[in-house]
Design an enzyme around this catalytic site. Structure first.
Site, mmCIF file in Angstrom:
data_model
loop_
_atom_site.group_PDB
_atom_site.id
_atom_site.type_symbol
_atom_site.label_atom_id
_atom_site.label_comp_id
_atom_site.label_asym_id
_atom_site.label_seq_id
_atom_site.Cartn_x
_atom_site.Cartn_y
_atom_site.Cartn_z
ATOM 1 N N ASN A 72 30.504 38.166 46.211
ATOM 2 C CA ASN A 72 31.265 37.583 45.100
ATOM 3 C C ASN A 72 30.379 36.715 44.208
ATOM 4 O OD1 ASN A 72 33.629 38.795 45.939
ATOM 5 N ND2 ASN A 72 34.481 36.961 46.883
ATOM 6 N N ARG A 404 38.240 53.611 38.595
ATOM 7 C CA ARG A 404 37.294 53.606 39.718
ATOM 8 C C ARG A 404 37.718 54.710 40.684
ATOM 9 N NH1 ARG A 404 34.220 49.026 39.159
ATOM 10 N NH2 ARG A 404 35.234 47.213 38.220
ATOM 11 N N ARG A 434 32.615 48.521 35.450
ATOM 12 C CA ARG A 434 31.384 47.845 35.846
ATOM 13 C C ARG A 434 31.012 48.115 37.303
ATOM 14 N NH1 ARG A 434 32.499 42.888 34.053
ATOM 15 N NH2 ARG A 434 31.425 43.143 32.068
ATOM 16 N N HIS A 464 41.946 50.483 31.303
ATOM 17 C CA HIS A 464 42.129 49.958 32.658
ATOM 18 C C HIS A 464 43.488 50.359 33.240
ATOM 19 C CE1 HIS A 464 42.588 46.558 35.661
ATOM 20 N NE2 HIS A 464 41.376 47.004 35.939
ATOM 21 N N TYR A 497 43.137 47.487 49.495
ATOM 22 C CA TYR A 497 43.754 46.662 48.463
ATOM 23 C C TYR A 497 45.270 46.807 48.542
ATOM 24 C CZ TYR A 497 39.136 46.498 46.178
ATOM 25 O OH TYR A 497 37.804 46.307 45.898
ATOM 26 N N ARG A 593 45.731 35.270 43.120
ATOM 27 C CA ARG A 593 44.700 35.404 44.139
ATOM 28 C C ARG A 593 43.440 34.626 43.785
ATOM 29 N NH1 ARG A 593 42.249 40.742 43.719
ATOM 30 N NH2 ARG A 593 40.541 39.676 42.686
#
Length: 983
Positions: A72, A404, A434, A464, A497, A593
């Protein structure tokens, strides 16, 4: 005059914004209830690191959280610090509208906050490694190698490492080389003759070799050493006559915040080639941080920092391995006996109870909306639907956006199969995702080779959104199934996720989705939609409308509530509107989050705002917007409340119109709000504090509860399906439908049964049917997007068979016709008919169904000589009413009857037979046509595969040529180096 007044008002409106632009930012915004984005992010990563200290988490999982903390921070440096560093070079630096800080001031704050975080990380890492060593997982360092272990390491270095490394000597004649972003390098100072000083030795740790090297052990432990430590232990002989002095491992993090659209696409350049060029350029961007593991003298560090143009505060010296990504490779070496103690109990995503795997996915979605909740439920229904559509003759179009994609993607393989089967497949592949650019480029090339139409996002706006639409043609009608998600269509992340996916055949949403894809292909980002909120034009107004509605309710004295579940909140306009709602009395509950620039609980500003965060086994990734005291309006979305999402990306918020699905979303969110173990509450000072449990409250972990709930729901659905299957009577093959009911029972012909002794109408013979499936409600009338129309909540499948109304017997036919397959569209229910006989009762799950007598009118045409005697004693019962019971006829009579029927059919035939024969011939012709089409498809597929193989071979040849060129180049360098050494 009236016209002039109107013109004057218009001019005044145009002039209004001008004075605001001149107002200083410090006066324009209220900073008392906001905080800086970068500091909020660091506090979130500190929250992640806190899981490494949580003793309720299995030991090896805690080590993973240390690795996640580091990755991160790496991304934070590459994106946030890299971008701020570019802005800090401007003469007039812009100020952040949440903290009123310039980029330089923000970087100063970040660097002040970093040292305590790195100290906490190192302490956690060392403690966890010690505990793992006690359980048989030992990492060795160069200083601890002795005896056979050192011999093994030296042998490994000579055999595998020494042949491929290229030690470099850095001196005035050999400038400092370009260091790869995130790569590992060994650096040391070199002792030489008196006339040579300040020499550095550099060795790149080869990425082609495994990072973790197992050392043979006789104790049953798993002992290992890292690749860079193997090189470190053998570095003394790597630089010839030069003797290494102080030594360390270094790692450079570079700026990766590059705008692909800002670089400009050359006129004759393919966009994929443009992105490849951008990725190469990103490897050479400005360094932003340097990590050093080991001991280097100041004189050694100084030239390295100067070469990288880094200040002392942008350098960190640590005593733990750099790049902890190797931790995940250790998991497979954990002893089986210790896995339960060191790892989370394995969990498999469960089957969604709303789906029957034995039925068509298409039909089930058309029957009613379905909701998938990853990772608690499997992604398979979505994947199966797309795969099914690829081979469905009714399907003619599949359109999807991909952001993705998994490296091994079943979804993309289905899209390729669909294109090869003649479907129109359109894929919007976002190449600017990215750190996933290379994988997306590869898939875009494969999809295009297979015949898919591949398009890319609009300039300046990443796509997105997560949307897929499958279109079918049924006769003259067109049916659309739309699939909308809060997360990526990615099989790997769907197991890690937490995300929602809505599967719907709602015509209004389908029409909006169709318009969305048409607008994307035209580059129109300002389309109008009835149900969907689409950024950059329609998403933020949707949020503002929902907040304004609750503000109006609160001001009218009515209960008002708003709920948001987000990953991040940074949009200043949304923050100010939430503060306004809080001041009006609206209760605002939020689960965020990561970043929250809004501070809750500030008196007079955000007193009614409550913000929680959940960090646990799975990454919380779903976005939910709910408005109303009872959450009467619920949206799911791919967008966070960040300015980049609301104004600079293509995002979709979609309404949950089905009442049953909406109830599921609300239930899941209520469960997460109950978490008092993994949840933290944001304080007015911007810190995450543990939830204080009331006296008597039991510990509650939302993610564990959701796993248990998914298992229970799947198990209950499986048991119910098994009971229904067991309750269905088995019918021998070849038995006509009517005979199936009468197969093992006597045929009772009753004249009695009616109260008045009158003959009754025959009751139908009911064929056994599978468990009923709720028919879809008629499509609701469209309503504004902010007020979704109510849809009747589908009830759960009952455990018992429902009562069946008796209907008039159908006209007799010479032979039973095949039963037509049920159509997905709802059919009008037949009008109820009078049923004088006893009603059909539902079968009990505990008691087997008893054979029932079927009341019919009987006319005896020809008594059989060999028939059983008729019991005439029954004639005296029931006031003279006669009941005739005919026993089963014998085999001889049955044979003669069949022979007679055969002669009759042979001589005269029947209309039904002619029709059946015509249908049979038609089916044969259709089958032949289908086989021909299938053969053509297979031939086309083989041709495409041959072309693909040719391209792959060409690509391999090119790669071989490139490798040869590199080898020649390397040989030339070595020759030059030898010449220099000889001099």
């Amino acid at each position: 005059m009236a016209v002039k007044d109107k013109d004057r008002k218009k001019d005044d409106k145009k002039k209004d914004p001008a004075p605001l632009e001149g107002i200083p930012q410090a006066e324009r915004y209220d900073f008392s209830y906001t905080q800086n984005r970068e500091l909020s992010w660091l506090r979130f990563d500190d929250r992640v690191l806190a899981e490494a200290y949580d003793e309720s988490v299995p030991l090896f999982e805690r080590l993973k959280f240390v690795s996640i903390f580091e990755s991160n921070l790496d991304e934070f440096f590459m994106i946030r610090i890299g971008g701020l560093s570019d802005l800090a070079t401007l003469k007039h630096q812009p100020r952040d509208n949440k903290s009123n800080l310039t980029p330089s001031e923000q970087i100063d704050k970040v660097f002040e906050a970093l040292p305590p975080l790195y100290a906490r990380q190192a302490r956690a890492f060392h403690e966890l490694e010690e505990e793992l060593a006690d359980r048989g997982m030992v990492r060795l360092e160069p200083s601890t190698l002795i005896g056979d272990e050192r011999t093994f390491v030296e042998g490994y270095f000579k055999s595998f490492i020494s042949p491929i490394i290229s030690p470099l000597v850095i001196d005035p004649r050999h400038p400092f080389p370009n260091l790869r972003n995130g790569g590992l390098y060994l650096v040391c100072s070199l002792a030489a003759s008196a006339d040579e000083s300040g020499l550095l030795g550099l060795i790149e740790v080869p990425a082609s070799l495994p990072r973790v090297i197992e050392i043979p052990s006789t104790t049953g432990e798993y002992r290992y050493i890292l690749l860079e430590d193997v090189i470190m232990s053998c570095i003394d002989g790597c630089f010839g006559s030069y003797e290494p002095q102080d030594r360390a491992v270094i790692r450079v993090i570079r700026n990766a915040d590059i705008d692909p659209d800002g670089e400009g696409v050359e006129e004759e350049e393919d966009y994929r080639q443009h992105m490849k060029r951008i990725l190469k350029k990103r490897l050479r961007l400005q360094p932003v941080y340097l990590f050093i593991r080991g001991k280097l003298e100041r004189e050694t560090v100084k030239p390295i920092r100067q070469a990288l143009e880094l200040s002392g505060r942008a350098t960190a010296v640590v005593d733990i391995p750099l790049d902890l990504g190797y931790v995940y490779s250790l998991e497979s070496h954990i002893p089986e006996a210790s896995r339960h103690e060191l790892l989370f109990d394995p969990f498999t995503p469960q089957n969604n109870p709303g789906f029957d795997s034995g039925r068509s996915m298409r039909e089930q979605v058309i029957e009613g909306d379905k909701l998938l909740f990853y990772p608690y439920e499997s992604m398979n229904p979505f994947l199966d639907l797309v795969h099914e559509a690829a081979y469905d003759d009714d399907c003619f179009s599949i359109r999807i956006t991909l952001y993705r994609v998994a490296k091994q993607s079943r979804l993309c393989e289905s899209l390729i199969a669909a294109a090869e089967n003649g479907k129109e497949v359109t894929v919007l592949m976002e190449l600017r995702a990215r750190f996933d650019e290379e994988n997306n480029i590869e898939w875009a090339e494969r999809l295009e080779e297979a015949g898919c139409t591949v398009i890319y996002g609009s300039e300046g706006f990443k796509c997105h959104s997560k949307i897929c639409q499958i279109t079918y043609r049924e006769g003259m009608a067109v049916t659309r199934i739309t699939l909308l998600g809060t997360g990526n269509f990615n099989e790997k992340t769907a197991k890690l996720y937490s995300d929602f996916m809505l599967m719907t055949a709602h015509p209004g949403i389908g029409e909006d989705a169709n318009s969305f894809f048409q607008n994307l292909s035209l580059g129109n980002l300002r389309g109008s939609y009835r149900y969907l909120g689409v950024a950059p034009a329609g998403l933020k107004p949707l949020i503002m409308t929902g907040l304004n509605r609750e503000i109006d309710r609160a001001q009218a004295g009515l209960p008002a509530r708003v709920f948001f579940k987000l990953n991040s909140l940074t949009d200043r306009e949304v923050i100010d509107k939430i503060s306004e709602a809080s001041r009006a009395g609206v209760q605002v509950e939020m689960i965020i989050r990561g970043i929250s620039c809004l501070l809750p609980g500030v008196p007079g500003k955000t007193e009614n705002v409550h913000i929680r965060s959940i960090v646990g086994r799975y990454l919380e990734h779903a976005r939910v917007y709910a408005f109303g005291e009872d959450a009467d309006t619920v949206y799911l979305s791919s967008a966070d409340m960040m300015t980049r999402n609301t104004e600079h990306r293509v995002e979709i918020a979609f309404p949950v119109l089905d009442a049953g699905v909406r109830a599921q979303v609300i239930q899941y969110m209520d469960i997460q709000l109950k978490d008092n173990v993994k949840a933290r509450e944001l304080t007015p000072k911007g810190l995450w504090a543990p939830i204080v449990r009331a006296v008597g409250d039991e510990p509650f972990i939302a993610q564990e509860h959701l796993m248990t709930l998914a298992i229970e729901r799947a198990s209950s659905a499986e048991k119910a399906a098994s009971k229904r299957a067991a309750a269905r009577p088995t019918v021998p093959m070849g038995t006509p439908p009517a005979a199936a009911v009468e197969a093992d029972h006597e045929l009772v012909l009753e004249g009695a049964g009616h109260p008045d002794g009158m003959p009754v109408e025959p009751a139908p013979i009911v064929e056994p049917q599978p468990a009923p499936v709720a028919q879809p409600a008629p499509a609701p009338q469209p309503a504004p997007a902010t007020e979704p129309e109510p849809v009747v909540q589908p009830s759960a499948a009952p455990a018992q068979q429902p009562a069946v109304e008796a209907q008039p017997a159908p006209e007799p036919a010479p032979a039973p016709e095949p039963v037509a397959a049920p159509q997905p569209a709802p059919t009008p229910e037949p009008e109820p008919q009078p049923t004088p006989g006893p009603a059909f009762e539902p079968e009990s799950e505990l008691e087997p169904a008893q054979p029932r007598a079927t009341s019919v009118k009987a006319t005896i045409i020809d008594p059989q000589e060999d028939a059983d005697e008729v019991d005439e004693d029954l004639d005296e019962k029931d006031g003279g009413t006669k009941t005739i019971v005919i026993r089963r006829i014998g085999r001889v009579a049955t044979g003669f009857a069949l022979i007679g029927m055969g002669f009759k059919t042979l001589l005269f035939g029947s209309k039904q037979e002619h029709e059946r024969e015509a249908e049979r011939l038609q089916r044969i012709q259709q089958r032949q046509q289908d086989q021909m089409l299938k053969a053509q498809r297979i031939e086309n597929k083989q041709r495409k595969q041959a072309l693909r193989q040719q391209k792959q071979q060409q690509k391999q040849r090119q790669q071989m040529l490139d490798q040869q060129k590199k080898a020649l180049k390397q040989q030339k360098k070595e020759l030059k180096q030898k010449k220099r050494d000889m001099r």
